[in-house]
Design an enzyme around this catalytic site. Structure first.
Site, PDB file in Angstrom:
ATOM      1  N   GLY A 228      -4.015  19.701   3.295  1.00  5.80           N
ATOM      2  CA  GLY A 228      -3.625  21.100   3.426  1.00  5.80           C
ATOM      3  C   GLY A 228      -2.814  21.641   2.251  1.00  5.80           C
ATOM      4  O   GLY A 228      -2.500  22.830   2.216  1.00  5.80           O
ATOM      5  N   GLU A 271      -3.852  13.373   3.039  1.00  3.69           N
ATOM      6  CA  GLU A 271      -5.301  13.582   2.846  1.00  3.69           C
ATOM      7  C   GLU A 271      -5.629  14.877   2.119  1.00  3.69           C
ATOM      8  O   GLU A 271      -6.288  15.760   2.673  1.00  3.69           O
ATOM      9  CB  GLU A 271      -5.960  13.712   4.223  1.00  3.69           C
ATOM     10  CG  GLU A 271      -6.294  12.453   4.900  1.00  3.69           C
ATOM     11  CD  GLU A 271      -6.561  12.729   6.376  1.00  3.69           C
ATOM     12  OE1 GLU A 271      -6.894  13.858   6.750  1.00  3.69           O
ATOM     13  OE2 GLU A 271      -6.406  11.779   7.151  1.00  3.69           O
ATOM     14  N   PRO A 272      -5.182  15.027   0.901  1.00  2.73           N
ATOM     15  CA  PRO A 272      -5.490  16.277   0.207  1.00  2.73           C
ATOM     16  C   PRO A 272      -6.949  16.350  -0.230  1.00  2.73           C
ATOM     17  O   PRO A 272      -7.523  15.365  -0.694  1.00  2.73           O
ATOM     18  CB  PRO A 272      -4.577  16.231  -1.018  1.00  2.73           C
ATOM     19  CG  PRO A 272      -4.367  14.776  -1.266  1.00  2.73           C
ATOM     20  CD  PRO A 272      -4.423  14.092   0.070  1.00  2.73           C
ATOM     21  N   GLY A 273      -7.542  17.505  -0.046  1.00  2.00           N
ATOM     22  CA  GLY A 273      -8.882  17.752  -0.567  1.00  2.00           C
ATOM     23  C   GLY A 273      -8.784  18.792  -1.660  1.00  2.00           C
ATOM     24  O   GLY A 273      -8.944  18.525  -2.843  1.00  2.00           O
ATOM     25  N   ARG A 274      -8.446  20.023  -1.250  1.00  2.00           N
ATOM     26  CA  ARG A 274      -8.390  21.158  -2.164  1.00  2.00           C
ATOM     27  C   ARG A 274      -7.469  20.903  -3.364  1.00  2.00           C
ATOM     28  O   ARG A 274      -7.802  21.236  -4.493  1.00  2.00           O
ATOM     29  CB  ARG A 274      -7.851  22.366  -1.390  1.00  2.00           C
ATOM     30  CG  ARG A 274      -7.882  23.685  -2.148  1.00  2.00           C
ATOM     31  CD  ARG A 274      -7.127  24.770  -1.366  1.00  2.00           C
ATOM     32  NE  ARG A 274      -7.398  24.793   0.043  1.00  2.00           N
ATOM     33  CZ  ARG A 274      -8.425  25.434   0.607  1.00  2.00           C
ATOM     34  NH1 ARG A 274      -9.232  26.147  -0.134  1.00  2.00           N
ATOM     35  NH2 ARG A 274      -8.615  25.381   1.909  1.00  2.00           N
ATOM     36  N   ARG A 310     -17.005  30.759   0.038  1.00  2.00           N
ATOM     37  CA  ARG A 310     -15.639  31.034   0.520  1.00  2.00           C
ATOM     38  C   ARG A 310     -15.311  32.522   0.651  1.00  2.00           C
ATOM     39  O   ARG A 310     -14.726  32.933   1.647  1.00  2.00           O
ATOM     40  CB  ARG A 310     -14.601  30.327  -0.363  1.00  2.00           C
ATOM     41  CG  ARG A 310     -14.769  28.800  -0.424  1.00  2.00           C
ATOM     42  CD  ARG A 310     -13.566  28.103  -1.033  1.00  2.00           C
ATOM     43  NE  ARG A 310     -12.406  28.170  -0.183  1.00  2.00           N
ATOM     44  CZ  ARG A 310     -11.386  28.961  -0.363  1.00  2.00           C
ATOM     45  NH1 ARG A 310     -11.362  29.775  -1.402  1.00  2.00           N
ATOM     46  NH2 ARG A 310     -10.380  28.974   0.491  1.00  2.00           N
ATOM     47  N   TYR A 314     -14.402  33.423   4.404  1.00  2.00           N
ATOM     48  CA  TYR A 314     -12.972  33.568   4.745  1.00  2.00           C
ATOM     49  C   TYR A 314     -12.312  34.757   4.050  1.00  2.00           C
ATOM     50  O   TYR A 314     -11.083  34.828   4.002  1.00  2.00           O
ATOM     51  CB  TYR A 314     -12.191  32.309   4.332  1.00  2.00           C
ATOM     52  CG  TYR A 314     -12.847  30.989   4.623  1.00  2.00           C
ATOM     53  CD1 TYR A 314     -12.976  30.525   5.923  1.00  2.00           C
ATOM     54  CD2 TYR A 314     -13.315  30.184   3.582  1.00  2.00           C
ATOM     55  CE1 TYR A 314     -13.569  29.296   6.180  1.00  2.00           C
ATOM     56  CE2 TYR A 314     -13.899  28.951   3.830  1.00  2.00           C
ATOM     57  CZ  TYR A 314     -14.024  28.514   5.138  1.00  2.00           C
ATOM     58  OH  TYR A 314     -14.609  27.306   5.384  1.00  2.00           O
ATOM     59  N   CYS A 343     -29.917  38.373   0.221  1.00  2.00           N
ATOM     60  CA  CYS A 343     -30.230  39.625   0.910  1.00  2.00           C
ATOM     61  C   CYS A 343     -29.329  39.881   2.108  1.00  2.00           C
ATOM     62  O   CYS A 343     -29.787  39.997   3.244  1.00  2.00           O
ATOM     63  CB  CYS A 343     -31.694  39.646   1.328  1.00  2.00           C
ATOM     64  SG  CYS A 343     -32.076  38.317   2.452  1.00  2.00           S
ATOM     65  N   TYR A 372     -14.572  22.974  -1.929  1.00  2.00           N
ATOM     66  CA  TYR A 372     -15.356  23.750  -0.967  1.00  2.00           C
ATOM     67  C   TYR A 372     -16.271  24.746  -1.683  1.00  2.00           C
ATOM     68  O   TYR A 372     -16.516  25.846  -1.208  1.00  2.00           O
ATOM     69  CB  TYR A 372     -14.434  24.439   0.055  1.00  2.00           C
ATOM     70  CG  TYR A 372     -13.488  23.447   0.712  1.00  2.00           C
ATOM     71  CD1 TYR A 372     -13.982  22.485   1.573  1.00  2.00           C
ATOM     72  CD2 TYR A 372     -12.118  23.433   0.419  1.00  2.00           C
ATOM     73  CE1 TYR A 372     -13.147  21.544   2.153  1.00  2.00           C
ATOM     74  CE2 TYR A 372     -11.269  22.495   0.993  1.00  2.00           C
ATOM     75  CZ  TYR A 372     -11.788  21.557   1.860  1.00  2.00           C
ATOM     76  OH  TYR A 372     -10.958  20.629   2.417  1.00  2.00           O
TER      77      TYR A 372
HETATM   78  N1  LLP Z   1      -8.138  15.953   6.515  1.00  2.00           N
HETATM   79  C1  LLP Z   1      -8.865  16.501   7.509  1.00  2.00           C
HETATM   80  C2  LLP Z   1      -9.003  15.791   8.769  1.00  2.00           C
HETATM   81  C3  LLP Z   1      -9.480  17.745   7.308  1.00  2.00           C
HETATM   82  O1  LLP Z   1     -10.190  18.292   8.282  1.00  2.00           O
HETATM   83  C4  LLP Z   1      -9.326  18.413   6.067  1.00  2.00           C
HETATM   84  C5  LLP Z   1      -9.960  19.712   5.833  1.00  2.00           C
HETATM   85  C6  LLP Z   1      -8.570  17.790   5.049  1.00  2.00           C
HETATM   86  C7  LLP Z   1      -7.986  16.559   5.329  1.00  2.00           C
HETATM   87  C8  LLP Z   1      -8.377  18.386   3.690  1.00  2.00           C
HETATM   88  O2  LLP Z   1      -7.753  19.605   3.720  1.00  2.00           O
HETATM   89  P1  LLP Z   1      -7.315  20.302   2.342  1.00  2.00           P
HETATM   90  O3  LLP Z   1      -6.281  19.417   1.695  1.00  2.00           O
HETATM   91  O4  LLP Z   1      -8.501  20.444   1.497  1.00  2.00           O
HETATM   92  O5  LLP Z   1      -6.748  21.612   2.764  1.00  2.00           O
HETATM   93  N2  LLP Z   1     -13.768  25.167   3.838  1.00  2.00           N
HETATM   94  C9  LLP Z   1     -12.379  25.616   3.919  1.00  2.00           C
HETATM   95  C10 LLP Z   1     -11.429  24.475   4.112  1.00  2.00           C
HETATM   96  C11 LLP Z   1     -11.760  23.611   5.303  1.00  2.00           C
HETATM   97  C12 LLP Z   1     -10.884  22.435   5.460  1.00  2.00           C
HETATM   98  C13 LLP Z   1     -11.330  21.544   6.573  1.00  2.00           C
HETATM   99  N3  LLP Z   1     -10.591  20.346   6.720  1.00  2.00           N
HETATM  100  C14 LLP Z   1     -12.047  26.423   2.670  1.00  2.00           C
HETATM  101  O6  LLP Z   1     -12.911  26.582   1.808  1.00  2.00           O
HETATM  102  O7  LLP Z   1     -10.933  26.925   2.546  1.00  2.00           O
END
Ligand code: LLP
Length: 414
Positions: A228, A271-274, A310, A314, A343, A372
């Site tokens: 997050g 668990e960072p993704g973004r 995105r 959102y 379209c 994403y």
């Molecule tokens: N761990 C779990 C269990 C998750 O469901 C997620 C994201 C993460 C970690 C990583 O979250 P982050 O660090 O990236 O915020 N498509 C959306 C974001 C969806 C996130 C879903 N879960 C967007 O483009 O903003």
């Protein structure tokens, strides 16, 4: 004064957008290896508590070469599906490097992880029973819902009373009963309250709740607090970064004090993704037409929501830069709406945005497209997903995924 990210970071290394598009076509995802590595290091050093692991959440971007770089930086990973596990193996991750966070999965999917020795996080009491029958005597993790959530949009808040995720905190007695029935060992608990916070406070609230659950189990090896961590999407307007030093200090103090009380060291994970992959990616597109419809000026591009969804999904903001002859254009700003070639009227990349003067044939760069972006791209309208290019640390570039072909669109028909 606007800031221009690709200029500041020398994002394109020894090349420029025009050259890249000439070689690999448009639209095009471009990633900068140095920025990716920097973000991996920042997360790895977030706290000084020694048993700390960064699970890169690969749903943000699972491009194989980027996964290899994250691995090289010492990150481990979370997976959300057998498909993600499959690409993680291809990138060289080992079963013990992977945490499978399941949500409403079939027994076959659980078995997929069990067969490969991957720890699985279970998301409901009934799935815990199913898992217990499949893998009696095994190890397991459970995702709890701490009752609080956070996020940039209600669609990405994953904790709290209105979301489908996790086991309620008041179900611990039932959890213990199921664990006992199937002789399961609870080795980890995890949570994820939602995506994109720019201040650490709600995250730390979630951390405290999960730690209060951890206290009620004595078999745990790890606690995973989820991702997050936000990135500034409005850099041109001067948006500040998440204050990692302050966040890290507060987080560290909480963990250290808790471990002292708990009496034995646990591994803590995030668990960072973004945060890992968002800023290392720029999506380049081409302006094919400019037109005036009644009062609005539409800049028509090949950046449809099939490529980056995105803004459509959102209402997300992504900074945009205009490239003329490979250089960032800054003069004669005008308010325009940047649209794609799909379209649907909602196919808008940027609405009422002040951008430098744009001519047909110019290239546009969409910033912060590394998370994403490609991972949510589709073939909607039977459009081809773009190629991906990596700007390596020495400034040279290399294609890391080819553009879809028309044959790819036919591949699964029988
Ligand atoms: N761990 C779990 C269990 C998750 O469901 C997620 C994201 C993460 C970690 C990583 O979250 P982050 O660090 O990236 O915020 N498509 C959306 C974001 C969806 C996130 C879903 N879960 C967007 O483009 O903003």
């Amino acid at each position: 004064m606007k800031t221009y990210f690709t200029e500041e970071t020398q994002f394109f290394g020894k090349s420029d957008p025009v050259e890249l598009v000439k070689e690999y076509g448009s639209p095009l995802y471009v990633y900068n290896e140095s920025i990716l590595r920097k973000r991996c290091k920042e997360m790895a050093n977030l706290v000084s508590y020694p048993n700390f692991k960064v699970n890169y959440s690969i749903k943000a971007n699972s491009s194989l070469e980027l996964l290899k770089i994250a691995k090289d930086e010492g990150l481990v990973a979370d997976a959300m599906s057998p498909g993600e596990i499959h690409v993680l193996f291809a990138a060289g991750f080992k079963p013990e490097d992977i945490f499978y966070i399941s949500n409403n999965v079939s027994e076959e999917e659980m078995q997929f992880a069990i067969d490969r020795g991957i720890i699985i996080s279970i998301d409901s009491l009934s799935q815990l029973k199913q898992y217990g029958k499949l893998n009696p005597g095994g190890n397991v993790a459970i995702r709890f819902n701490p009752g609080v959530g956070a996020g940039h949009h209600e669609k990405v808040v994953t904790g709290g009373k209105k979301t489908k995720f996790g086991v309620n905190m008041n179900k611990i007695t039932e959890v213990k009963k199921i664990l006992e029935t199937h002789n399961l060992t609870l080795v980890g608990i995890n949570q994820h309250i939602g995506s994109l916070f720019m201040e650490i406070d709600s995250y730390l609230e979630g951390v405290k709740s999960v730690l209060s659950i951890a206290e009620q189990f004595d078999t745990l090896e790890f606690v995973d607090f989820g991702g997050g961590f936000g990135i500034p999407y409005e850099k041109q307007a001067g948006e500040a970064r998440l204050d990692l030093e302050d966040a890290g200090n507060k987080f560290n103090a909480l963990l250290t004090a808790w471990v002292e009380k708990y009496g034995k060291p646990l591994t803590f994970k995030i668990e960072p993704g973004r945060y890992i992959s968002g800023e290392c990616g720029v999506l380049i597109g081409t302006v094919h037409t400019i037109k005036q419809n009644y009062d609005l000026t539409f800049v028509g591009t090949d950046l449809g929501f099939n490529v980056l969804s995105r803004p459509m999904m959102y209402d997300s903001h992504h900074d945009i830069e205009i490239f003329k002859d490979g250089k960032v254009a800054k003069e004669n700003e005008k308010v325009v709406t940047v649209v794609g070639n799909i379209c649907e009227s909602g196919d808008i990349m940027a609405k009422d945005r002040a951008l430098a003067h744009i001519d047909e044939g110019d290239l546009l760069g969409v910033m912060n497209a590394g998370a994403y972006g490609y991972s949510m791209a589709s073939n909607y309208n039977n459009r081809l997903r773009p190629a991906e290019v990596l700007i390596q640390q020495d400034g040279s570039h290399r294609m890391i995924r080819r553009r879809d072909t028309l044959e790819d669109l036919m591949r699964n028909f029988v």
